[in-house]
Every structure is written in C-alpha cells, then in structure tokens.
Design a protein around this motif. Structure first.
Motif, short mmCIF file in Angstrom:
data_model
loop_
_atom_site.label_atom_id
_atom_site.label_comp_id
_atom_site.label_asym_id
_atom_site.label_seq_id
_atom_site.Cartn_x
_atom_site.Cartn_y
_atom_site.Cartn_z
N LYS A 400 -6.62 16.98 31.85
CA LYS A 400 -6.51 17.36 33.26
C LYS A 400 -5.50 18.48 33.44
CE LYS A 400 -7.80 12.86 35.22
NZ LYS A 400 -7.33 11.68 35.99
N THR A 403 -6.92 21.69 32.22
CA THR A 403 -7.93 22.18 33.16
C THR A 403 -7.28 22.82 34.38
OG1 THR A 403 -9.44 20.43 32.43
CG2 THR A 403 -9.94 21.52 34.52
N GLN A 406 -6.00 26.23 33.39
CA GLN A 406 -7.09 27.21 33.27
C GLN A 406 -7.61 27.63 34.65
OE1 GLN A 406 -8.10 28.79 30.78
NE2 GLN A 406 -7.25 27.68 29.03
#
Length: 652
Positions: A400, A403, A406
């Motif tokens: 998580k 992510t 990103q």
C-alpha cells in the motif's frame, strides 16, 4: 461432514492413489525388466546359435582341408590319373561329412564327382566359394543359393529335394523354394610339392529340409527345456523369408517348413540387414525372438538365422510376481489406513481454529491469529501460520505504501506537465508579438543592411523558439487516439527538435539517417512521438559524459523500422528480459518511475508492431521500433537491417 472425516477421506484417497500408482509402475517395470532380461538372453542365445552355425561351416572346411593334405590327390591332378582321383574322392565322400563333393582343376572345371549325372563334366568357376579359392589360393567358405538343377548335377540325392518342397498345409508353394536350395559350402586349394595351385576340393551340405544345425542349437543352447509339452527354445534357418530348416512346430505338430517370416521382420533383417530382437508371434505362439541376416560370400543377404524363447513360461512367472506384490500392497494399505485413523484423533484437534483463522484472513481481517501454542510439530505449524499471517500483513502494508508513493509521484509528474504546458502557452504569446514586429521592422525601407541582418537573426531564432514551444504544447496536449496514414520521419524530426532544445544534452552529438522513400504506417502521431521521445531520453541519460545518438529509419520487407542507437553504458544481460516490465528501473529513487519502456512497448504493440533490443554493457544499445507498413502483404519476408549494434542503457 467433520474435518477429521474429510482428512481421512483425503488420506484414504492419497493412500489408494499412491498404492495404485506404485502398483501400476511396479507391475509395468517388473514386466519390462523381465522381458529385457529374457530378450538379453535371447540375444546371447542368438550369438551361441551363430557360433553353432559357423562351427558347422568351419567343420566342413576343416574336413576338406584335412582331406586335401593327401599328396595323392595333387599327384593325380598333375598326372591326370582319373582312376586314382576317383578312388581318393570317393573315399572322402564315403566319410559322410558332406552331401556334395567335387574335385576341380585350377580353372574350376569339374574333374570328378563321386555322385551326380555329370561326374566328369561341367564347370563351377561361377561358384562364389570356388571363385574365392581360385582368386586367393586360400580356403573359403560360406552360405550359397544353388538351383535345383545344379544340386542334382553336384550329386545331391533327388529324394531330398521333396523334403523341402511346399508345405502340405499350404495351397501354393513359395517360388524360391521350388527353384533354389540353400547350402553351406567350403573349398580348399590343392597344391603341388612346390606350393602351386593345381586344383580345388569343394564340398557342401544342403540346409533345406535338414535339421541337424537347428536341433543342435536347441540341444546345446536351450538344453531341451519344455513347457507344457512345448520346446521352450526354438531355432530356424530362413532362405529369404521362408523357413527351410526349423524346430518350430505348427498346431498340427509338424515342423513349420515353408511358412514365412512376418513382413516387419523381413523389412528389418532381410532388407535393412539389421538384427531384430523383439516379441513376435511365430507360427502359432508368442516368442521372445531374435533374428540376424545370413549373407553369402559377396555379403548379399540370402536368409536369416532365428532363435526364440517361448513367452508363456515367463508370462506365468510375471503373473505370479504381480499377485504376490499386489497382496503385499493391499496388506500395507489396510494397515496404513487404520494407523492414520488413530493418529488423526490426536493430531488434528487444533484444525478447527486454523480453519477459522484462515477464513478471517481471507475475509480481509489480517489481524486474525490462531493463538494456540503447543509443543512438537503441531505447535511449530501453528506458530508458522501466525508468522505467515504477520508476514502477509506487513507485505500488504508495504504494498500500500509503495502504491501511494507511485501514485503521488505520478500526480506530481502530471502537475509538472500541466504547469510546463501552461508556461509554454504563456511564452508562445509574446514570442508571436516579437516575431510580428521583427518582420515589420525588416520591411521598412530606411532599415540598413546591418539592421536587416540583425532582424533576420532575431526572426530565425524567435521562429526556432516558437517551434520548440509549439512542439512541446502538441506533445503535452491530451487528445484521443487517432490513427491515420503517417510518415514516421515527421514524429522523428519533432522528437529531435525537442531533444536539441535541452541544454543538458548538448554534449551529445545527434546523427540523423532518415530514409526518404518510406511507405506510410497507420499510427497516432502523438503516441508514436511519445515512444520515440521516451527511447531517446533513455539513450541520452545513458551517456552522462557525452556520446553519439543516432536515429535511423528504413524499410524492412513489409515493415518500417525506427532505430535509436547510443554509445552509452549498455544494459546488463540479466536485465534484458525485464526492462519492459512495469515499475522495473535501474535508476536511483526519484530519477525514474519504471513505466516509460512499459508504456512505450504497450503503445507499439497496440499498433501491431514490436520493439527489438540489442545491447552490450559498455558498448551501447540499439532499440528498434518495428511497425507494419500500410498495404504490405501479410507474411512478407523480412530482412534484418545492417548496422544494428549496441543495447539499451536504462529504462524509464
């Protein structure tokens, strides 16, 4: 149904399946091993049979050689004494070691035969054995095919010819049985006192309908063993593909004279000249058999030698082994199932908690744990399950966080892109004004020549800046994908214009090699420009100390290619298989997202093309974008261009 019952059913299935598989494999292997051992024995028996056969031929040759040592035969040939020669040859014939005896002179002409209609007439110079003796002056031997007429002339008893005639059980007889007979023959030279060749002593034994050799093989090699009244071992001599001497019996109990070998054996042994060793149906029973060709002195295949072991006794032994093995497997399986039932009562008590915890984790509750601590292997299993849940939770949290990073980086890049597009738009307006007033000033009549040159410089540089800003705006503008016929040189030139405006890449020399006769491709201009810019930026970043960036376009069969080459650091070989994977990057944190090459590869694939990579660490890289040309026939042959070298440095 309880967990214990389910596990017992599973264990029962595993035990039964394992034992079934073990039984099948073992039974098959036992059969293979038994057959292989028996087949090996058959091959050894074939060697022994060949030795018996050759001993018979050598015995005939040795007998003739011993007879030729009598000086009276050589003297009779030199003195041309028919009576003396007849007496000597008749004595040799009466020893009953050969069916046919002939004394020949040194030209191969018959001097005397003790039997036959032409005792002093005819020539045997065309006989292969006689030819070898006359040519070499040494003893010769071998197996020959002789016509019936020649057999009668050489002294064979005509009554013997009927013994190898047609099989009474067959309607028609094989033609080669009617026309020829097979003999083992030997010839020895007759020499005078000075060692000169004065004649040849020739002898032969008929094989058709004669059983001494095959019965000797049965007696010596197989020792007359029987099974249910049948000989375990059999031997056969074939003339061509027909049995002429055998102890294989028909269902009526007769020797199977006149029957033929199977077409498969004939193809392997008689045509290919190889040894055949396999299970075969012979006349009326299955045998583990072996065949090898019989050749005449000129190495031409004229027949075959066979030995076989009756399969039935070995099948009976195999079945007995299988029954004993299956009984042992059944007993072991029953004991295993009973033991598993007792063990599951004690071992499988915490399974309910494990199942409940697993269901909660699957439902998204990563904080669920078994919470039971026991000693031994079950305790270790429960601890391992809890540790696994901890690891899953930690990995989920890391995923998580990665992510989120990103997504944040992508949003930042998108914001910067929008900001840059806005700045470029604002810069473009005053540039247009500067360009307009520069043109007006240049057109004034009172402007001097120096002023006009200065204004031309201002116009040229301002136009270049305007084109750079316009290309940047076109590239940044978000628009739906629209494919149309396109010359790839256009996006390539636009990409180079943007690249040349970057100050940090001025140490890099850019070379163009754009073909002028390229067919159009069906592509989206913005997407293709994005692909080329991604590849070019990667190439420039691979040359931090400067180098050469070359862009080349060409036609390759029914395809259009765009090559971007650099002289940078290259790509390690272990990374070549993963450079197009999303988020894969070798750049430091914050220097790349790992998406550029992945996005570029996806765009090219959507256009029906491909990206080829050639790279060598330290020598540079070459990325080749391959796109199908419009109107090219499908399956058109392609030819790789020359000059593709180097490899891709890094990835987005």
């Amino acid at each position: 149904m309880t967990i214990r019952v389910r596990l017992m059913i599973a264990f029962l299935g595993v035990v039964l399946a394992t034992n079934l598989l073990l039984s099948l494999v073992t039974i098959r292997r036992v059969g293979q091993v038994l057959i292989e051992e028996v087949q090996m024995r058959v091959l050894l028996d074939l060697s022994a049979a060949r030795e018996v056969y050759e001993n018979h031929v050598q015995g005939l040759a040795q007998f003739l050689e011993a007879a030729s040592l009598d000086d009276s035969i050589a003297a009779g040939l030199q003195q041309d004494d028919p009576q003396q020669l007849a007496q000597e040859v008749r004595q040799i014939y009466q020893m009953d070691r050969a069916d046919m005896i002939s004394l020949l002179d040194r030209t191969g002409r018959v001097v005397y035969r003790p039997a036959g209609p032409d005792q002093r007439d005819g020539s045997m110079a065309d006989n292969e054995v006689v030819q070898r003796v006359l040519a070499t002056g040494q003893p010769a031997m071998g197996t020959l095919l002789v016509s019936r007429e020649d057999l009668v002339r050489q002294g064979i008893n005509p009554a013997l010819l009927a013994r190898w005639g047609p099989d009474p059980a067959k309607e028609e007889a094989p033609e080669d049985l009617l026309e020829h007979g097979m003999v083992v023959a030997a010839g020895v030279p007759i020499r005078d006192e000075q060692g000169g060749l004065v004649g040849v002593l020739y002898g032969a034994n008929l094989l058709n309908g004669r059983y001494r050799i095959v019965d000797t093989i049965r007696d010596l090699v197989f020792q007359n063993q029987t099974y249910e009244g049948k000989d375990i071992g059999t031997a056969t001599i074939f003339q061509g593909d027909v049995r002429i001497s055998t102890n294989v019996k028909t269902e009526q109990g007769r020797r199977a004279i006149g029957t033929r070998v199977s077409p498969e054996v004939a193809r392997v042994v008689l045509e290919a000249g190889e040894t055949y060793a396999q299970r075969a149906f012979v006349v009326s029973d299955w045998y583990l058999s072996a065949y090898e060709p019989i050749r005449n002195p000129d190495s031409r295949i004229i027949g075959a030698l066979y030995v076989g072991l009756l399969e039935a006794p070995y099948v009976h032994r195999q079945r007995l082994i299988v029954v004993v093995f299956l009984a042992m497997v059944l007993i072991a399986a029953t004991a295993t199932i009973a033991l598993l039932w007792l063990i599951t009562k004690q071992v499988l008590k915490p399974i309910g908690r494990v199942i409940e915890m697993s269901r909660r984790v699957i439902g998204g509750d990563l904080g669920a744990r078994v919470g039971i601590r026991r000693r031994g292997e079950m305790g270790a299993l429960l601890r391992a399950i809890d540790e696994m849940a901890d690891a899953v939770a930690q990995r989920e949290e890391k995923l998580k966080a990665a992510t989120r990073r990103q997504i944040g980086q992508s949003e930042k890049l998108a914001s910067i892109g929008r900001l840059a597009a806005g700045v470029a738009h604002e810069v473009n307006n005053p540039l247009t004004g500067v360009l307009t007033f520069a043109h007006l000033l240049r057109d004034k009549h009172e402007a001097s020549e120096q002023d006009r040159r200065d204004l031309d410089l201002i116009i040229r540089e301002t136009t270049r800046v305007r084109d750079i800003v316009r290309n940047l705006l076109d590239f940044a503008r978000e628009s739906p994908s629209r494919r149309q016929p396109l010359d790839v040189n256009g996006p390539a030139r636009q990409m180079l214009t943007l690249l040349r405006s970057q100050k940090e890449y001025r140490a890099i020399r850019i070379e163009e090699d754009l073909a002028g006769d390229l067919p159009a491709v069906e592509a989206d201009q913005n997407q293709l420009q994005q692909v080329l810019l991604n590849l070019a930026l990667n190439a420039c970043e691979a040359m931090p100390d400067g180098g050469v960036l070359k862009i080349r376009t060409a036609r390759r069969g029914g395809e259009v290619i765009i090559q971007i080459s650099d002289t940078g650091v290259g790509i390690p070989r272990e990374h070549l298989e993963t450079i197009f994977d999303p988020f894969f990057t070798t750049k430091p944190t914050g220097k790349g997202t790992g998406l550029g090459l992945s996005v570029s590869y996806g765009i090219v694939q959507q256009h029906g093309g491909d990206i080829e990579v050639v790279s060598e660490p330290g020598a540079g890289s070459t990325f080749t974008v391959v796109l199908p040309a419009m109107g090219a026939p499908s399956g058109e042959a392609t030819q790789a261009p020359t000059g593709a070298a180097g490899k891709e440095p890094s990835d987005e």
